[in-house]
Scaffold this active site. Structure first.
Site, short mmCIF file in Angstrom:
data_model
loop_
_atom_site.label_atom_id
_atom_site.label_comp_id
_atom_site.label_asym_id
_atom_site.label_seq_id
_atom_site.Cartn_x
_atom_site.Cartn_y
_atom_site.Cartn_z
N LYS A 143 43.85 52.03 100.05
CA LYS A 143 42.97 51.49 100.19
C LYS A 143 42.70 49.99 100.31
CE LYS A 143 44.17 48.39 97.42
NZ LYS A 143 44.14 46.69 97.64
N TYR A 227 39.76 48.02 92.04
CA TYR A 227 40.47 49.13 91.23
C TYR A 227 39.64 49.13 89.91
CZ TYR A 227 45.04 48.53 93.46
OH TYR A 227 45.75 48.89 94.41
P1 NAD Z 1 50.43 42.76 104.27
O1 NAD Z 1 49.76 41.54 105.20
O2 NAD Z 1 52.06 42.42 104.15
O3 NAD Z 1 51.09 43.99 105.79
C1 NAD Z 1 50.24 43.82 107.04
C2 NAD Z 1 50.92 44.42 107.82
O4 NAD Z 1 50.55 44.65 109.23
C3 NAD Z 1 52.46 43.64 108.18
O5 NAD Z 1 53.45 44.59 108.88
C4 NAD Z 1 51.59 42.98 109.94
O6 NAD Z 1 52.34 42.68 110.39
C5 NAD Z 1 51.18 44.23 110.40
N1 NAD Z 1 49.93 44.11 111.00
C6 NAD Z 1 49.83 44.89 112.08
N2 NAD Z 1 48.54 43.92 112.52
C7 NAD Z 1 48.34 43.27 112.16
C8 NAD Z 1 46.89 42.32 112.56
N3 NAD Z 1 46.30 42.64 114.02
N4 NAD Z 1 47.08 41.14 111.67
C9 NAD Z 1 47.80 41.32 110.52
N5 NAD Z 1 48.70 42.36 110.22
C10 NAD Z 1 48.81 43.49 111.00
O7 NAD Z 1 49.26 43.21 103.95
P2 NAD Z 1 49.71 44.22 102.42
O8 NAD Z 1 49.85 43.57 101.33
O9 NAD Z 1 51.32 44.93 102.91
O10 NAD Z 1 48.48 45.21 103.01
C11 NAD Z 1 48.68 46.49 103.47
C12 NAD Z 1 47.86 47.44 103.26
O11 NAD Z 1 48.03 47.99 101.79
C13 NAD Z 1 46.42 47.11 102.56
O12 NAD Z 1 45.13 47.81 103.15
C14 NAD Z 1 45.93 46.50 101.05
O13 NAD Z 1 45.02 47.03 101.00
C15 NAD Z 1 47.24 47.59 100.76
N6 NAD Z 1 48.04 47.43 99.18
C16 NAD Z 1 48.13 48.06 98.63
C17 NAD Z 1 48.85 48.14 97.46
C18 NAD Z 1 48.48 48.74 96.53
O14 NAD Z 1 48.82 48.91 95.12
N7 NAD Z 1 47.76 49.97 96.91
C19 NAD Z 1 49.52 46.57 96.95
C20 NAD Z 1 48.94 46.09 98.11
C21 NAD Z 1 48.63 46.11 99.20
#
Ligand code: NAD
Length: 373
Positions: A143, A227
Site C-alpha cells: 500500500k 489505514y
Molecule cells: P524502505 O525505505 O525501508 O525500503 C525501500 C526499499 O526499496 C529499499 O530496499 C530500497 O533499497 C529500495 N529502493 C529501490 N529503489 C529505490 C529508490 N529509488 N529510492 C528508495 N528506495 C529504493 O521502505 P519500506 O518501509 O520497506 O516501505 C516499502 C513499501 O512498503 C512502501 O510502499 C510502504 O508503503 C510499504 N510498507 C507497508 C507496510 C505495511 O504494514 N503494510 C509497512 C511498511 C511499509
C-alpha cells in the site's frame, strides 16, 4: 493446480497426516546440512519473491515467510549485492532465484516463483507490478497501490491480461482485532455507528523517500492515513460519497517541501455519518474509535504489527499475539491455490487511491469534493 501441489497433496493424504500441523520432512533432501527454511517441505507451498529488501521486507515479511504454511520465501529482487549475499545465506535462497532490477524480467522463466511481492517506494509499485504480471506471476503490491488512478488501471489491466491475481498488502484485513471491529460495525452489534474518529501518525526522520513526492506520491496520508481510511470503509461497509480536508500550516518548511506535514480530513458516508481522521509526520498517534447508538468500540493502539488493544462498551476485545503478515501471506496464497478472489484485491487499492486523490483535491481547494469511483 501445480504438479508440485498435487504430488504433495497426495503425499499428505496417503500418510494420513492431513489434519496435523507438525512440520513434515521434505520428500527430497539433497543436502542434509541445509538451513531450517529449506529443511521445511515447500513442495505444497507457493513460492514468493520479494522485490525491494527494505525495512518492511526485512523486518516483517521475510520473518513471516518462515511461519507460513501455504507460501515460502523462494526468491528476492534487489539492487544491492551485499543484501543478496546476506539474504542468500540467512534464508538459504538458491542463487538462481536471486535477481537484480536489471534482470528482473527473466523471472518469467523461473517456475519456483509463483507470486511477486512488490515492497518498493510507492512510485515504483506500478512499474514493478506490471513487469511481474508480464512475467506471468501473481502480484502482491504494498500500500498505497500506486500514486495515481491511471497507474492503478494499468496494473489491473496488466494482471487481467496475464490472467493473474493482484492483491494489496492490507495486512489488517487478516488481523483479528480489525476483523472484530468490522463485524461490530457492519453487523451493528452495538447499534448504528454515529461517529468515527481515527488517527495514525509518526515523526518521520529527515531525508527518507517518504518525504520526496517523486517517490512517495504524497505525505502521511499515502503512508499512514490510508489505514484510517480503510478502517472507516470496513467498519461501515461503505465508501465515502464526499470528503473535506484541511492541512494546518507547516511547522518545518525545510523538511516538508513537497508533501503535507499534517492533514485532517472528513469522510462523508452514504447515510450521513461523518468520519473524522488525522494523519501527520510530526506527531505520534494510533487509534480508531466508533461511537454507536448503543455504546462504542475502539482499538488503541490500532494499526501496528502487534500490541493492539481493543475495548467496547460491552467489554474487552482480546486475542493472542500472532503474525499479521503470516496470516496475510497465507490467506493470499490460499486464495490463489483455491482459485478464489482476493479479499484485498487491486480494485480495493484503486478505490483507496481515488479517495486519497479526492482528499488531496479537497485539501488544496478547501472545498467539499464528491467522489466518483
Ligand atoms: P524502505 O525505505 O525501508 O525500503 C525501500 C526499499 O526499496 C529499499 O530496499 C530500497 O533499497 C529500495 N529502493 C529501490 N529503489 C529505490 C529508490 N529509488 N529510492 C528508495 N528506495 C529504493 O521502505 P519500506 O518501509 O520497506 O516501505 C516499502 C513499501 O512498503 C512502501 O510502499 C510502504 O508503503 C510499504 N510498507 C507497508 C507496510 C505495511 O504494514 N503494510 C509497512 C511498511 C511499509
Amino acid at each position: 493446480m501445480h504438479s508440485k501441489d498435487l504430488s504433495r497433496r497426495i503425499f499428505i493424504k496417503d500418510i494420513g497426516l492431513a489434519g496435523l500441523s507438525i512440520p513434515l520432512l521434505p520428500l527430497h533432501c539433497d543436502n542434509p546440512g541445509q538451513k531450517i527454511s529449506n529443511m521445511k517441505d515447500n513442495k505444497n507451498k507457493l513460492g514468493i519473491a520479494l522485490v525491494g529488501l527494505g525495512n518492511y521486507a526485512t523486518g516483517q515479511l521475510a520473518p513471516a515467510l518462515q511461519e507460513t504454511e501455504h507460501c515460502y520465501l523462494a526468491g528476492i529482487v534487489t539492487g544491492t549485492p551485499s543484501k543478496a549475499i546476506n539474504w542468500k545465506e540467512k534464508y538459504n535462497i538458491p542463487e538462481k532465484n536471486i535477481y537484480s532490477y536489471e534482470n528482473y524480467d527473466s523471472i518469467k522463466d523461473n517456475p519456483d516463483i509463483d507470486i511477486i511481492y512488490v515492497v518498493l517506494p510507492n512510485a515504483m509499485h506500478a512499474a514493478y507490478s506490471i513487469r511481474a504480471a508480464k512475467a506471468g506471476k501473481h502480484v502482491i503490491c504494498e500500500k498505497p497501490m500506486a500514486v495515481s488512478t491511471q497507474e492503478c488501471d494499468e496494473m489491473l489491466a496488466a494482471c487481467k491480461a496475464a490472467g493473474k491475481t493482484l492483491s494489496i498488502g492490507y495486512r489488517l484485513h487478516f488481523d483479528p482485532y480489525h476483523l472484530e471491529i468490522k463485524r461490530l460495525g457492519q453487523q451493528k452489534v452495538l447499534g448504528e455507528i454515529s461517529k468515527i474518529n481515527s488517527s495514525f501518525s509518526f515523526v518521520a526522520p529527515k531525508g527518507i523517500w517518504r518525504l520526496d513526492k517523486r517517490l512517495s506520491g504524497g505525505g502521511p496520508l499515502m503512508d499512514l492515513g490510508i489505514y484510517c481510511l480503510q478502517a472507516v470503509c470496513y467498519t461501515t461497509g461503505q465508501v465515502p460519497v464526499a470528503v473535506t480536508a484541511q492541512s494546518p500550516p507547516v511547522t518545518d518548511t525545510d523538511k516538508f517541501k513537497g508533501v503535507e506535514e499534517t492533514l485532517d480530513w472528513q469522510m462523508e458516508m452514504p447515510g450521513g455519518l461523518i468520519a473524522k481522521c488525522r494523519t501527520s509526520y510530526s506527531e505520534n498517534s494510533n487509534q480508531f474509535r466508533a461511537e454507536t447508538t448503543k455504546g462504542w468500540f475502539e482499538v488503541q493502539p490500532a494499526f501496528g504489527y502487534s500490541g493492539l488493544q481493543g475495548r467496547t462498551s460491552a467489554g474487552k476485545i482480546e486475542y493472542p499475539r500472532l503474525s499479521q503478515q503470516a496470516r496475510q501471506l497465507d490467506g493470499m496464497a490460499q486464495s490463489i491455490k483455491n482459485n478464489q478472489p482476493s479479499i484485498v484485491p487491486g480494485e480495493m487499492g484503486r478505490r483507496d487511491v481515488i479517495i486519497i486523490s479526492a482528499i488531496y483535491e479537497a485539501m488544496k481547494s478547501g472545498k467539499r469534493v464528491e467522489i466518483k469511483y
